[in-house]
Scaffold this active site. Structure first.
Site, short mmCIF file in Angstrom:
data_model
loop_
_atom_site.label_atom_id
_atom_site.label_comp_id
_atom_site.label_asym_id
_atom_site.label_seq_id
_atom_site.Cartn_x
_atom_site.Cartn_y
_atom_site.Cartn_z
N ARG A 7 1.17 10.21 0.86
CA ARG A 7 1.65 11.23 1.79
C ARG A 7 2.81 11.98 1.20
NH1 ARG A 7 1.62 7.57 7.25
NH2 ARG A 7 -0.37 6.67 6.66
N LYS A 26 -10.72 -0.80 6.95
CA LYS A 26 -9.47 -0.65 7.70
C LYS A 26 -9.86 -0.25 9.12
CE LYS A 26 -5.57 2.60 7.76
NZ LYS A 26 -4.43 3.06 6.98
N GLU A 40 0.90 -1.17 0.00
CA GLU A 40 0.00 0.00 0.00
C GLU A 40 0.93 1.21 0.00
OE1 GLU A 40 -2.75 0.19 3.40
OE2 GLU A 40 -2.50 2.36 3.36
C1 3PG Z 1 -0.85 3.92 8.24
O1 3PG Z 1 -0.08 4.61 7.63
O2 3PG Z 1 -1.94 3.54 7.82
C2 3PG Z 1 -0.41 3.53 9.56
O3 3PG Z 1 -0.21 4.67 10.30
C3 3PG Z 1 0.86 2.73 9.55
O4 3PG Z 1 1.10 2.58 10.88
P1 3PG Z 1 2.47 2.08 11.44
O5 3PG Z 1 3.54 2.97 10.87
O6 3PG Z 1 2.33 2.22 12.92
O7 3PG Z 1 2.64 0.65 11.00
#
Ligand code: 3PG
Length: 210
Positions: A44, A128, A40
């Site tokens: 960002r 999700k 995924e």
């Molecule tokens: C996301 O980006 O959906 C989550 O914040 C990923 O979370 P993590 O970096 O704690 O795995």
């Protein structure tokens, strides 16, 4: 294979933040070498679209989706770049309706029963759960899944090798998302061997639940 089925089979979905397009292919190769064929890529960074495009074109064995999708415009960009699924952090009704109307697979972020009901209202039963650990973890998911027996959750946020199995062993969990095996800094510093090692460990964990 149907995309949601592929996500279910993968069990662990790496959440990628990529700063530079040039890292996209080495990253995808490192992940595949580590036994992970799904990513995924989050919207960002400005490199997200290009990274999705490169991986979709050059790595046909990799299932690529777009994460952190906040607008309809980003849905269009992601799909045009080759994204096979869309993940959103929250339940944006406009984005959800747009995807459903256009037959685009969307896994909307849910953190409470109202969010789950918005998904159901739109015919979606895979969501999700974000931010998973901070919002109550597996205990909370089990509690909210009680009235929604047919809903499957993809928890993301705060998941690591230490707690991922607490989620994966539950039937209401379709897969877990996480960034621990593809940390931004590892990508930036070109530590692709380390990424392969972490992906290998993650895929071994995932395999236990397939
Ligand atoms: C996301 O980006 O959906 C989550 O914040 C990923 O979370 P993590 O970096 O704690 O795995």
């Amino acid at each position: 294979m149907e995309v949601l089925k592929e996500i279910e089979n993968a069990k662990i979905v790496p959440v990628v933040v990529i700063d530079d397009e040039k890292d996209a292919l080495p990253l995808a190769e490192a992940m595949m070498k580590g036994g992970i064929n799904i990513a995924e890529i989050t919207f960002r960074t400005s490199a997200a679209k290009g990274a999705i495009e490169l991986i979709s074109k050059k790595c046909p064995d990799m299932l690529v989706g777009a994460g952190t999708v906040l607008t309809i415009g980003q849905v269009d960009e992601a799909v045009k770049a080759g994204a096979k699924f869309i993940v959103t952090p929250g339940s944006n009704p406009k984005v959800i309706e747009y995807c459903v109307k256009n037959n685009i697979i969307i896994i909307p972020g849910c953190a409470n029963p109202s969010n789950v009901e918005l998904a159901l209202e739109n015919g979606l039963n895979v969501v999700k759960f974000f931010p998973a650990e901070q919002a109550g973890g597996i205990g909370y998911i089990k509690a909210i899944s009680a009235p929604y027996g047919n809903v499957r959750f993809m928890p993301t946020g705060g998941i690591s090798p230490k707690n991922v199995e607490n989620y994966l062993k539950e039937k209401c969990i379709i897969a877990c998302g996480g960034s621990w095996m593809v940390k931004k800094d590892l990508i930036k510093e070109g530590k692709f061997d380390e990424i392969t090692k972490l992906c290998n460990e993650a895929s071994e964990l995932a395999n236990k639940y397939k």
